[in-house]
Motif scaffolding. Structure first.
Motif, PDB file in Angstrom:
ATOM      1  N   GLU A   1       0.827  -1.218   0.000  1.00 21.97           N
ATOM      2  CA  GLU A   1       0.000   0.000   0.000  1.00 21.97           C
ATOM      3  C   GLU A   1       0.856   1.261   0.000  1.00 21.97           C
ATOM      4  O   GLU A   1       0.522   2.253  -0.629  1.00 21.97           O
ATOM      5  CB  GLU A   1      -0.932   0.049   1.226  1.00 21.97           C
TER       6      GLU A   1
ATOM      7  N   LEU B   1      -7.201  -0.788  -6.529  1.00 20.43           N
ATOM      8  CA  LEU B   1      -7.415   0.614  -6.166  1.00 20.43           C
ATOM      9  C   LEU B   1      -8.255   1.285  -7.238  1.00 20.43           C
ATOM     10  O   LEU B   1      -8.155   0.958  -8.426  1.00 20.43           O
ATOM     11  CB  LEU B   1      -6.095   1.371  -6.062  1.00 20.43           C
TER      12      LEU B   1
ATOM     13  N   LEU C   1      -8.114   2.469  -1.872  1.00 19.88           N
ATOM     14  CA  LEU C   1      -7.956   1.025  -1.802  1.00 19.88           C
ATOM     15  C   LEU C   1      -9.327   0.352  -1.738  1.00 19.88           C
ATOM     16  O   LEU C   1     -10.164   0.683  -0.906  1.00 19.88           O
ATOM     17  CB  LEU C   1      -7.138   0.664  -0.554  1.00 19.88           C
TER      18      LEU C   1
ATOM     19  N   ALA D   1      -2.349   5.927  -9.889  1.00 19.06           N
ATOM     20  CA  ALA D   1      -3.487   5.370  -9.159  1.00 19.06           C
ATOM     21  C   ALA D   1      -4.614   6.393  -9.023  1.00 19.06           C
ATOM     22  O   ALA D   1      -5.790   6.040  -9.068  1.00 19.06           O
ATOM     23  CB  ALA D   1      -3.037   4.898  -7.779  1.00 19.06           C
TER      24      ALA D   1
END
Ligand code: ADP
Ligand code: MG
Length: 630
Positions: free
Chosen positions: A70, A126, A131, A104
């Motif tokens: 992460e 994601l 997330l 992302a």
């Protein structure tokens, strides 16, 4: 006034995305860099719809430890930089810790990764940076990143995207560049399910050259290697006859990173001066290595532009490396037996300066004060056009020329040559299976003139090869080289009967303005009332009958902006050389043909001053294939 507030992470990431993620190609570039930094040996890049709907990158690198997966998507999260001092010695490609966060933020991402020591890998989902899913999952060591629906949440950005084909081409270009930068990696590229590139990863740049450019183009390159004090240069440059219609084939890789550099483009192109055709550009793949501290890569967010600390030195090393590689190259281009394929150029690089831009930078800023371009001279006095009534070539007894003794080989003495920065000498290309297409012209190999055809081409047989020499182009080059020599003093011949001629007022004015320069080259002109000019002297290379046409050509060239002294000089040299050379289509004496052939066969003369080859080679193998004998 609104209150000052710190941006929340999402907005900050979107702003960063604007810088890092311009289009699918920039995503692919960042992801490939990450894979390379992770020590991958093989990577596969896959795109669909130009990368807009899907980009998948699979590598066999280190993988990301489960507890850090992460973190990798947080802004300024990087494993490659700890302190400010690290910035000075960056060895990895990425270092800002921004790419994954930025990508992302504007897409839907799937990450699948496993390190060598973790029994299970980890997979993350994601969406727009948030997330959605995290789970353990079995997978091979390495990392797969899937980027879907790029810019799905930034419609404004989406509008700027070009057609899929254009975005896909830009991705392909990024992949090609990475492949050229990393011969040690096996790189596979798939576009909409179709494989478009596969490099073997055997560490050889020549292998990548073949994969990327294809065989037809790759044979037109010559290899070079130069170890300078500040910089090491190695790679391939195209032969002058194999230059392309665009700059899209120029690749520079600095310390493993593809870069754009006007300086390097200018240095390479300068080396082809007077050897390549106007409007053609050299192709090259050059790897440069410098100490990281001598270059600032931090000048552009996409890190493709660099600033060298000592530009002058870098320019010179590259310039001389290319020049001596071209000089050492003894092959004539092959005679094409099949229709050349239509050239499909990669998309031109963005922000590439125009030809004019590079040229002016080259001549005005960079070459000033540098040793002048030196070209092999042919100190031979070739008689000017002699029209023969009967051409008598040696036919009954074919002439086998003995190896030309060294002292007769008309090359410049070493002290006249440009200072060589090359240590060691350039290494010749190893182009294994295709080398039969190209002839190695060597002084040790006997040859004979078979004859002349079309009153234009001298045919020379040498072992398994048949060379066709363009007598005008070769002779033009010989004149040009002789006059190009710095100590060359043109012989002026006075005319018994001065020539009086008229020119349009502007052309006349331009010529009179350039009187001193013209005088340096053996022309003496004066105003003669009205539109007229009087010519009292001309260079001994020219026939009086050619003078008027030539002066008018020069006037036109001058008024079209040839201003710098060097440029004017070159115009004059080009014109005089062309006018003075024996003409294609008119007969020449056998001694003239022999002199021209000798120069070409010794390797002293390769390209006419406009870059056309002076000879092409037909091999026995080519002929045999054509006749179905092989
Ligand atoms: P940077 O490359 O500048 O460090 P990125 O946002 O591109 O920043 O990546 C963040 C971090 O994620 C990297 O520093 C690296 O530790 C890890 N990472 C990203 N991609 C990979 C990969 N393909 N393999 C292993 N680690 C990776
Ligand atoms: Mg990165």
């Amino acid at each position: 006034m609104a209150k000052i507030q710190q941006l929340d992470a999402h907005v900050a990431n979107l702003i960063a995305a604007g810088e890092v993620v311009e289009r699918p190609a920039s995503v692919v570039k960042e992801l490939m860099e990450n894979a390379i930094d992770a020590g991958a040996r093989a990577l596969t890049v896959e795109i669909q719809n130009g990368g807009m709907s899907l980009i998948r990158l699979t590598d066999n690198g280190s993988g990301i430890p489960p507890e850090q997966a992460e973190t990798a998507f947080l802004r300024h999260a990087t494993s490659k930089l700890r302190t400010a001092r690290d910035l000075d010695a960056i060895a990895t490609l990425g270092f800002r810790g921004e790419a994954l966060a930025a990508i992302a933020a504007v897409s839907r991402i799937e990450l699948l990764t496993r390190t060598a020591d973790a029994p299970l890998g980890i997979s993350l989902l994601l969406e727009g940076g948030a997330l959605r899913l995290r789970e353990e999952s079995g997978c091979p060591q390495g990392t797969t990143l899937l980027v879907r629906d790029l810019f799905f949440n930034t419609p404004a950005r989406l509008k700027f995207m070009k057609r899929d084909a254009a975005e896909g081409a830009a991705v392909f270009s990024v992949v090609q560049k990475a492949a050229l930068a990393h011969p040690e990696l096996s790189i596979k590229f798939l576009r909409d399910g179709k494989q478009e590139l596969l490099t073997p990863g055997d560490g050889k740049l020549s292998s990548v050259l073949y994969s990327v450019f294809g065989r037809d183009l790759a044979v037109g390159f010559t290899e070079l290697q130069t170890v300078g004090e500040e910089v090491t240069v190695e790679g391939f440059v195209s032969l002058p006859a194999c230059c392309r219609g665009t700059r899209g084939y120029q690749h520079f890789i600095l310390n493993g990173r593809p870069i754009r550099s006007r300086l390097l483009m200018a240095a390479v192109e300068e080396a082809y001066k007077n050897q390549k055709m106007v409007g053609k550009f050299p192709a090259c793949v050059l790897h440069l290595s410098v100490r990281p501290s001598t270059v600032d890569v931090n000048v552009h967010p996409a890190k493709t532009e660099v600033k060298f600390v000592s530009e002058r030195k870098i320019f010179d090393v590259v310039y001389y490396a290319v020049l001596s590689a071209l000089d050492a190259e003894g092959r004539h281009p092959p005679l094409e037996m099949k229709k050349p394929k239509r050239e499909t150029a990669p998309p031109p690089l963005p922000n590439v300066p125009s030809a004019g831009g590079v040229q002016s930078m080259t001549t005005q800023q960079l070459r000033d004060g540098a040793p002048a371009l030196s070209v092999r001279a042919a100190p031979l006095a070739i008689p000017t056009v002699t029209v023969q009534t009967e051409l008598s070539l040696p036919k009954a007894e074919p002439r086998i020329a003995p190896p030309i003794p060294r002292e007769e080989v008309p090359t410049k003495p070493p002290e006249d040559r440009p200072p060589r920065m090359t240590e060691p000498a350039p290494v010749r290309a190893e182009m294994p299976p295709e080398s039969e297409l190209l002839a190695e012209v060597s002084e040790e190999r006997p040859w004979r003139i078979v004859g002349e055809v079309q009153a234009t081409y001298i045919i020379v047989e040498q072992g398994e090869e048949i060379h066709f020499i363009d007598k005008h182009a070769a002779h033009e080059r010989m004149h040009f080289d002789r006059m190009q020599k710095e100590d060359y003093v043109p012989m002026a011949q006075s005319l018994l009967e001065p020539i009086i001629f008229s020119l349009p007022p502007e052309e006349r004015a331009v010529l009179l303005q350039q009187q001193p320069l013209l005088e340096d080259f053996g022309f003496s002109i004066e105003a003669f009332g009205g539109d007229a000019l009087i010519l009292r002297q001309l260079p001994s290379e020219l026939l009086p009958a050619q003078a008027e046409e030539m002066l008018s050509e020069l006037a036109e060239a001058f008024s079209q902006g040839a201003r710098a002294k060097m440029e004017l000089r070159e115009r004059i040299l080009h014109s005089v050389a062309c006018k003075a050379a024996i003409k294609g289509g008119s007969k020449s004496a056998p001694e003239e043909l022999l002199l021209v052939a000798e120069e070409v066969m010794s390797g002293a003369v390769k390209y006419c001053p406009h870059g056309r080859p002076v000879a092409v080679t037909l091999s026995r193998a080519q002929l045999e294939r054509r006749f179905g004998r092989a």
